[in-house]
Design a protein around this motif. Structure first.
Motif, PDB file in Angstrom:
ATOM      1  N   GLU A   1       0.830  -1.205   0.000  1.00 25.08           N
ATOM      2  CA  GLU A   1       0.000   0.000   0.000  1.00 25.08           C
ATOM      3  C   GLU A   1       0.865   1.257   0.000  1.00 25.08           C
ATOM      4  O   GLU A   1       0.570   2.227  -0.712  1.00 25.08           O
ATOM      5  CB  GLU A   1      -0.935  -0.001   1.211  1.00 25.08           C
TER       6      GLU A   1
ATOM      7  N   LYS B   1      -5.302   0.621  -2.995  1.00 26.42           N
ATOM      8  CA  LYS B   1      -5.642   1.637  -1.992  1.00 26.42           C
ATOM      9  C   LYS B   1      -4.607   2.749  -1.986  1.00 26.42           C
ATOM     10  O   LYS B   1      -4.937   3.938  -1.882  1.00 26.42           O
ATOM     11  CB  LYS B   1      -5.725   0.996  -0.601  1.00 26.42           C
TER      12      LYS B   1
ATOM     13  N   SER C   1      -5.332   6.589  -3.163  1.00 24.54           N
ATOM     14  CA  SER C   1      -5.371   7.555  -2.056  1.00 24.54           C
ATOM     15  C   SER C   1      -5.122   8.973  -2.564  1.00 24.54           C
ATOM     16  O   SER C   1      -5.425   9.945  -1.877  1.00 24.54           O
ATOM     17  CB  SER C   1      -4.329   7.191  -0.990  1.00 24.54           C
TER      18      SER C   1
ATOM     19  N   GLY D   1      -9.951  -3.536  -2.385  1.00 20.95           N
ATOM     20  CA  GLY D   1      -9.147  -2.435  -2.914  1.00 20.95           C
ATOM     21  C   GLY D   1      -9.992  -1.329  -3.509  1.00 20.95           C
ATOM     22  O   GLY D   1      -9.566  -0.191  -3.609  1.00 20.95           O
ATOM     23  N   LYS D   2     -11.231  -1.691  -3.919  1.00 20.54           N
ATOM     24  CA  LYS D   2     -12.186  -0.748  -4.514  1.00 20.54           C
ATOM     25  C   LYS D   2     -11.591  -0.037  -5.741  1.00 20.54           C
ATOM     26  O   LYS D   2     -11.692   1.187  -5.879  1.00 20.54           O
ATOM     27  CB  LYS D   2     -12.681   0.267  -3.482  1.00 20.54           C
TER      28      LYS D   2
END
Length: 815
Positions: free
Chosen positions: A84, A138, A142, A188-189
């Motif tokens: 991430e 992610k 972000s 993770g979308k």
């Protein structure tokens, strides 16, 4: 719909125009309505934004960006948080370069060790791949831009990748090839998904209603955008119906016209187009807003240090005989191997990154406390033999306490568009190693490759450090492991078979003509080796450390497994603890054990920590083909905590209530699958698993060539001209390899030999359209003059239309 009011202001032509690219990397815009274009760029491990001429094969240089370790390397860290964090750095660089959609990560399964793009994928295990991908997504997102998880789905070979039909049973599809995507999308979308080139059970993936609608949209509730792989659109209208919003690259408006025609004739409703436009607009507006708000300069040195951190956590120590590592202060070392001078640090093809800087082993050695007595290349990296180089390397090695031998696979062996021909490293490297061992047995091999290799030579080295493809800072990271400044903590995310023939898919890889059959079912990687009791060189999850760890006190609850971990050695270090689950019932065939959880734990010498690995919705499930849903079998399940699949330290059993689903199989019809010995399944048994007859896997050589036939199929074309072209391509490939131009030879295979005829139109940005392609096909099918006349006629029409369009645009501007 979110943008209903805006969509109502669009003309049909404007809506259709958004469904295809503006050029090679950008989407279309509609300035009058405030709709800007997006920029999409390759970037699984670094941004590849081309400033000048665009291509999809990594031929033209891109803007400098941090080259992080590849996915195959990062997977060995088993560290979701690190992935991430790396994603955050990637996202920051994407924003700085004005990239809306970063095309990565790639999460296809490593079905076979020869698959040419394995360096770009995480693992042979879907749970591990999915978790790492979710973390990276992610991090990228972000910053408000979009990641793009790829290639959806079952894209596991490079040969004939744009035309091959993947034949796989539903349960294997769900459990092995879609689970990583499910995790990446749900956890993770991801805002964007890239459809794969290949067909799945007879239908191209971007047109596959079962894959795109039933599973992706309806079951997983995905509401983001699907983009084709470049040139991967077959039937544009069918893709639109399936929910594939964006076709890349541009087709100069040709497929827009197909959409408009389909709506005007009633073939599809305009609401289908509106639905796709709505999702695409959401991606455009949200990512555009992020770019406007946060573009800034990148601290290149900080990003370089991050690349080094990722590499250090991902390096795997595979052998350490007589504790030859870490190398002690003052030890005289000979640096041997061409890869020490010019590092092999990334793959080749669409993911190739132009690094901001590149660490050198020969420079970095000066900072180490051991003493370098010199460097010799020892071998030619592209395989040419040289006794002189071997002799010079041996002369240097005689005077060293330890030999550091840098070996591996070269850049043209592992490349997008090509599968490897064997699991061996080049013979000239093995000859060098054999000669070196005779003059100095204290050899530490440093291996660079993006996938598993055979190691019949492993007995000739005392130490083996696998750096994989560790990015621009990898050289220094490896030196820090060799010196002991870093305690290695990487563990293999794939199994290393002793011989390629031990691989379960070796008899069914790659598909050479129409299709490839996944006869091994769910038994890929460790699922096969462990269940069928096939010995491996290095098991899944394996990796050594400079310290030792003790596991104790397993406790099982409804929520998960808890145990203690103690560092019993003299150095601080990290251990990857792994949870495997095995069902004790034999009613439904399964692998003996499967990875269902993991965590990486850092401990000081003597320190003990309590570790918990939680269960989730995937811990006990299996896919039932009778109910067409995920079920749980009522049974006792063995819970195993291990340092690898083959090194189980703790065990316990838990009884789990089932969902009461009917048994999906008759054991008598599937003996290979119930035994786990699924490496040589007959067609008849595979058809029992599949639930239908398998399609004919050979080309029909009596049929005329069509859009989805490849240029390689000109070998049996009716036209003598077509057969001549095939022979010319074949000879060119052979000749270029013969004279050492392997990269150019590879390019012929990647961009010509296996290209479907439709790709000639889809990948040329409208220079050749489909009506012109019809003329080319006539020529190939033995109607030379008729085809040539048709080709020239359609080209003339195309030029005339383009002139008329240019005139109209100019007139509009003047009004």
């Amino acid at each position: 719909m979110k943008y209903k009011d805006l969509i109502e202001k669009m003309t049909l032509e404007e809506k259709a125009s958004l469904m295809s690219g503006k050029d090679f990397w950008q989407t279309q815009d509609i300035k009058r309505l405030g709709i800007n274009n997006m920029f999409l760029a390759d970037g699984p491990h670094g941004i590849r934004k081309q400033a000048a001429a665009a291509d999809h094969l990594g031929l033209n240089a891109s803007i400098p960006a941090t080259c992080f370790p590849t996915a195959a390397t990062v997977a060995n860290s088993w560290n979701v948080e690190l992935g991430e964090q790396m994603g955050e750095y990637l996202g920051e660089e994407a924003v700085a370069q004005g990239v809306h959609v970063l095309l990565g990560p790639g999460i296809n399964m490593k079905r076979n060790p020869l698959a040419g793009r394995n360096f770009e994928y995480f693992s042979e295990d879907p749970f591990l791949a999915g978790k790492l991908a979710a973390g990276m997504i992610k991090g990228i997102q972000s910053h408000g831009i979009s990641a793009c998880v790829k290639h959806f789905a079952v894209n596991n070979q490079e040969e004939r990748r744009m035309a091959i039909d993947t034949i796989v049973d539903e349960r294997t599809l769900r459990e092995i090839y879609l689970t990583a995507f499910e995790i990446a999308i749900k956890e993770g979308k991801t805002k964007t998904v890239m459809s794969a080139y290949n067909m799945l059970n007879g239908t191209y993936t971007n047109e596959n209603i079962h894959l795109m609608r039933d599973i992706l949209r309806n079951e997983w509730k995905y509401d983001g955008v699907v983009v084709t792989d470049w040139g991967g659109s077959n039937d544009r209208v069918a893709g639109l119906v399936a929910g594939n919003e964006l076709e890349m690259p541009t087709t100069a408006g040709e497929t827009n016209e197909e959409i408009i025609e389909a709506i005007k004739t009633g073939k599809i409703k305009e609401e289908v187009l509106d639905e796709n436009v709505d999702r695409l607009l959401d991606l455009i507006f949200t990512t555009d807003k992020a770019l406007k708000e946060s573009q800034k300069e990148i601290n290149q040195e900080k990003h370089h240090r991050m690349a080094q951190t990722v590499a250090e956590e991902s390096i795997v120590l595979l052998k350490n005989e007589e504790q030859i590592l870490p190398i002690k202060k003052g030890t005289k070392v000979a640096i041997i191997g061409d890869f020490a001078k010019e590092a092999r640090y990334q793959g080749a093809g669409s993911s190739i990154v132009n690094p901001t800087k590149l660490d050198s082993t020969l420079d970095g050695i000066k900072e180490c406390e051991f003493v370098s007595i010199g460097f010799e290349p020892g071998f030619d990296r592209y395989g040419k033999k040289s006794q002189k180089k071997i002799d010079q390397a041996c002369a240097l090695a005689k005077n060293a306490d330890v030999v550091l031998l840098y070996i591996g696979l070269d850049e043209v062996t592992e490349a997008e568009g090509l599968d490897r021909q064997s699991m061996e490293i080049p013979e000239n490297q093995i000859e060098l190693l054999t000669a070196l061992q005779k003059v100095n047995p204290n050899i530490v091999a440093i291996l660079s490759s993006g996938a598993a290799v055979e190691m019949p030579w492993i007995g000739k080295v005392k130490g083996l450090v696998h750096g994989y493809l560790s990015g621009q800072a990898g050289a220094k990271a490896i030196l820090r492991v060799l010196s002991g400044d870093v305690n290695p903590s990487g563990k293999l995310a794939e199994s290393y078979p002793i011989h390629y023939e031990d691989t379960p898919s070796c008899y069914q890889f790659p598909g050479k003509e129409v299709s490839v059959e996944y006869r091994e079912g769910p038994y890929i990687g460790y699922r096969y080796y462990d269940t069928a009791n096939v010995a491996v060189l290095f098991p899944f999850g394996f990796g050594l450390s400079y310290t030792t760890f003790e596991y104790a006190d397993i406790q099982v609850a409804k929520e998960g497994v808890t145990f203690t971990l103690t560092n019993t050695g003299g150095r601080a270090g990290s251990e990857v603890t792994q949870l495997y689950v095995g069902c004790k019932s034999t009613n439904i065939f399964r692998p003996k054990k499967e990875l269902k959880g993991f965590t990486k734990v850092f401990l000081l010498p003597g320190e003990t920590k309590t570790v918990t690995i939680p269960f989730d919705d995937k811990t006990f499930r299996y896919f039932n083909i009778k109910t067409n849903s995920w079920e749980i079998e009522a049974a006792d399940y063995e819970l195993m905590i291990g340092a690898s699949i083959a090194d189980i330290r703790l065990k316990d059993v838990i009884a789990i209530e089932g969902t009461g689903a009917p048994l999906p199989y008759d054991q008598n019809e599937l003996p290979s699958y119930y035994s786990g010995k699924a490496n040589h399944v007959s067609q008849e048994e595979f058809e029992q698993l599949l639930g239908r007859k398998v399609p004919e896997s050979k080309w029909d050589r009596t049929k005329a060539l069509g859009y989805n036939d490849t240029i390689a199929q000109c070998q049996y074309a009716k036209s003598g001209f077509a057969r001549f072209i095939f022979k010319t391509i074949n000879f060119s490939h052979w000749f270029l390899k013969k004279i050492g131009k392997r990269s150019t030879a590879n390019l012929i295979m990647m961009s010509i030999y296996h290209m479907p005829f439709r790709g000639v139109a889809r990948m040329t940005g409208g220079v050749i359209n489909m009506p012109m392609l019809d003329g080319i096909l006539m020529i190939m099918n033995g109607q030379f003059m008729k085809g040539l006349r048709h080709l020239l006629k359609e080209r003339k029409k195309k030029v005339k239309r383009e002139k008329l369009k240019t005139t109209m645009v100019q007139a509009t501007k003047e009004m």
